[in-house]
Design a protein around this motif. Sequence first.
Motif, PDB file in Angstrom:
ATOM      1  N   THR A  57      -7.706  -8.961  -1.620  1.00  0.00           N
ATOM      2  CA  THR A  57      -6.817  -8.435  -0.586  1.00  0.00           C
ATOM      3  C   THR A  57      -5.682  -7.672  -1.249  1.00  0.00           C
ATOM      4  OG1 THR A  57      -5.470 -10.447  -0.567  1.00  0.00           O
ATOM      5  CG2 THR A  57      -7.309 -10.336   1.000  1.00  0.00           C
ATOM      6  N   GLY A  58      -5.089  -6.780  -0.484  1.00  0.00           N
ATOM      7  CA  GLY A  58      -3.958  -6.006  -0.962  1.00  0.00           C
ATOM      8  C   GLY A  58      -3.259  -5.337   0.200  1.00  0.00           C
ATOM      9  N   PRO A  59      -2.078  -4.809  -0.035  1.00  0.00           N
ATOM     10  CA  PRO A  59      -1.363  -4.121   1.044  1.00  0.00           C
ATOM     11  C   PRO A  59      -2.111  -2.864   1.477  1.00  0.00           C
ATOM     12  CG  PRO A  59      -0.157  -3.939  -1.031  1.00  0.00           C
ATOM     13  CD  PRO A  59      -1.325  -4.830  -1.285  1.00  0.00           C
ATOM     14  N   LEU A  82      -6.790   1.925  -5.392  1.00  0.00           N
ATOM     15  CA  LEU A  82      -7.776   1.056  -6.043  1.00  0.00           C
ATOM     16  C   LEU A  82      -7.454   0.940  -7.523  1.00  0.00           C
ATOM     17  CD1 LEU A  82     -11.083   2.379  -4.458  1.00  0.00           C
ATOM     18  CD2 LEU A  82      -9.975   0.205  -4.024  1.00  0.00           C
ATOM     19  N   PRO A  83      -7.647  -0.244  -8.089  1.00  0.00           N
ATOM     20  CA  PRO A  83      -7.424  -0.376  -9.537  1.00  0.00           C
ATOM     21  C   PRO A  83      -8.560   0.321 -10.284  1.00  0.00           C
ATOM     22  CG  PRO A  83      -8.326  -2.400  -8.660  1.00  0.00           C
ATOM     23  CD  PRO A  83      -8.058  -1.492  -7.480  1.00  0.00           C
ATOM     24  N   MET A  84      -8.259   0.805 -11.445  1.00  0.00           N
ATOM     25  CA  MET A  84      -9.274   1.482 -12.254  1.00  0.00           C
ATOM     26  C   MET A  84      -9.813   0.512 -13.271  1.00  0.00           C
ATOM     27  SD  MET A  84      -9.479   4.238 -10.798  1.00  0.00           S
ATOM     28  CE  MET A  84     -10.260   5.552 -11.679  1.00  0.00           C
ATOM     29  N   PRO A  85     -11.026   0.431 -13.594  1.00  0.00           N
ATOM     30  CA  PRO A  85     -12.134   1.133 -12.968  1.00  0.00           C
ATOM     31  C   PRO A  85     -12.510   0.441 -11.650  1.00  0.00           C
ATOM     32  CG  PRO A  85     -12.998  -0.251 -14.699  1.00  0.00           C
ATOM     33  CD  PRO A  85     -11.490  -0.401 -14.727  1.00  0.00           C
ATOM     34  N   ARG A  88      -2.353  -9.346   8.806  1.00  0.00           N
ATOM     35  CA  ARG A  88      -3.531  -9.031   9.613  1.00  0.00           C
ATOM     36  C   ARG A  88      -4.381  -7.981   8.884  1.00  0.00           C
ATOM     37  NH1 ARG A  88      -3.418 -11.354  14.457  1.00  0.00           N
ATOM     38  NH2 ARG A  88      -1.414 -12.057  15.249  1.00  0.00           N
ATOM     39  N   ILE A  89      -5.675  -8.018   9.110  1.00  0.00           N
ATOM     40  CA  ILE A  89      -6.597  -7.099   8.446  1.00  0.00           C
ATOM     41  C   ILE A  89      -6.461  -5.715   9.057  1.00  0.00           C
ATOM     42  CG2 ILE A  89      -9.018  -6.602   7.996  1.00  0.00           C
ATOM     43  CD1 ILE A  89      -9.400  -9.683   7.936  1.00  0.00           C
ATOM     44  N   ALA A  90      -6.123  -4.729   8.213  1.00  0.00           N
ATOM     45  CA  ALA A  90      -5.909  -3.356   8.674  1.00  0.00           C
ATOM     46  C   ALA A  90      -7.059  -2.434   8.278  1.00  0.00           C
ATOM     47  CB  ALA A  90      -4.598  -2.806   8.103  1.00  0.00           C
ATOM     48  N   GLY A  91      -7.923  -2.871   7.382  1.00  0.00           N
ATOM     49  CA  GLY A  91      -9.044  -2.043   6.948  1.00  0.00           C
ATOM     50  C   GLY A  91      -9.783  -2.713   5.802  1.00  0.00           C
ATOM     51  N   ASP A 121      -7.595  -4.519   3.180  1.00  0.00           N
ATOM     52  CA  ASP A 121      -6.208  -4.078   3.360  1.00  0.00           C
ATOM     53  C   ASP A 121      -5.525  -4.944   4.406  1.00  0.00           C
ATOM     54  OD1 ASP A 121      -6.629  -1.996   1.567  1.00  0.00           O
ATOM     55  OD2 ASP A 121      -7.253  -0.617   3.152  1.00  0.00           O
ATOM     56  N   LEU A 122      -4.327  -5.440   4.081  1.00  0.00           N
ATOM     57  CA  LEU A 122      -3.548  -6.271   4.993  1.00  0.00           C
ATOM     58  C   LEU A 122      -2.253  -5.561   5.371  1.00  0.00           C
ATOM     59  CD1 LEU A 122      -3.895  -9.726   3.195  1.00  0.00           C
ATOM     60  CD2 LEU A 122      -5.291  -8.814   5.036  1.00  0.00           C
ATOM     61  N   ASP A 123      -1.820  -5.737   6.632  1.00  0.00           N
ATOM     62  CA  ASP A 123      -0.526  -5.186   7.029  1.00  0.00           C
ATOM     63  C   ASP A 123       0.566  -6.187   6.652  1.00  0.00           C
ATOM     64  OD1 ASP A 123      -0.625  -7.201   8.945  1.00  0.00           O
ATOM     65  OD2 ASP A 123      -0.829  -5.839  10.657  1.00  0.00           O
ATOM     66  N   ALA A 124       1.796  -5.894   7.024  1.00  0.00           N
ATOM     67  CA  ALA A 124       2.927  -6.725   6.645  1.00  0.00           C
ATOM     68  C   ALA A 124       2.859  -8.125   7.261  1.00  0.00           C
ATOM     69  CB  ALA A 124       4.232  -6.042   7.053  1.00  0.00           C
TER      70      ALA A 124
END
Length: 124
Positions: free
Chosen positions: A92-94, A99-102, A117-120, A111-114
């Motif tokens: 999960t992340g904001p 995206l981290p490389m590689p 909640r799942i935003a994508g 993707d989480l909102d503030a």
Amino acid sequence: MRIGHPPGFLLQHWRGAMAAALCAASLLTAGCETEPRFRPLTSDVPPPPVFVTVAGEADCQAAQARYALGRLADAPLLEEMRNRTGSRSARTGPAGAPLPMPADPGRLTIDLDAEGRIAGARCG
């Protein structure tokens, strides 16, 4: 013998016509003075949800995670999303974070909102 209209006939019709014209003018003026009810787009509008599948990779299908959009993220939900998308791992992340490389095409990034909640969801 009297020919024509009775006394006051034209005055009564004149009053009715004036009343109708006054009502029409006031409605027209009132319609021009009201504020629009739409709100222009600003930076306060959240971006649309993102569901991205890396082309050519069949092991992660981010579109299969759409059912969870808007739900609060917890461990059982994240595991179910990972299973439904066929990914090897999940994180999960904001929302909107790069995206981290590689990038790992077998990993599901949620993707989480503030509010948590799942935003994508996206693969990588």
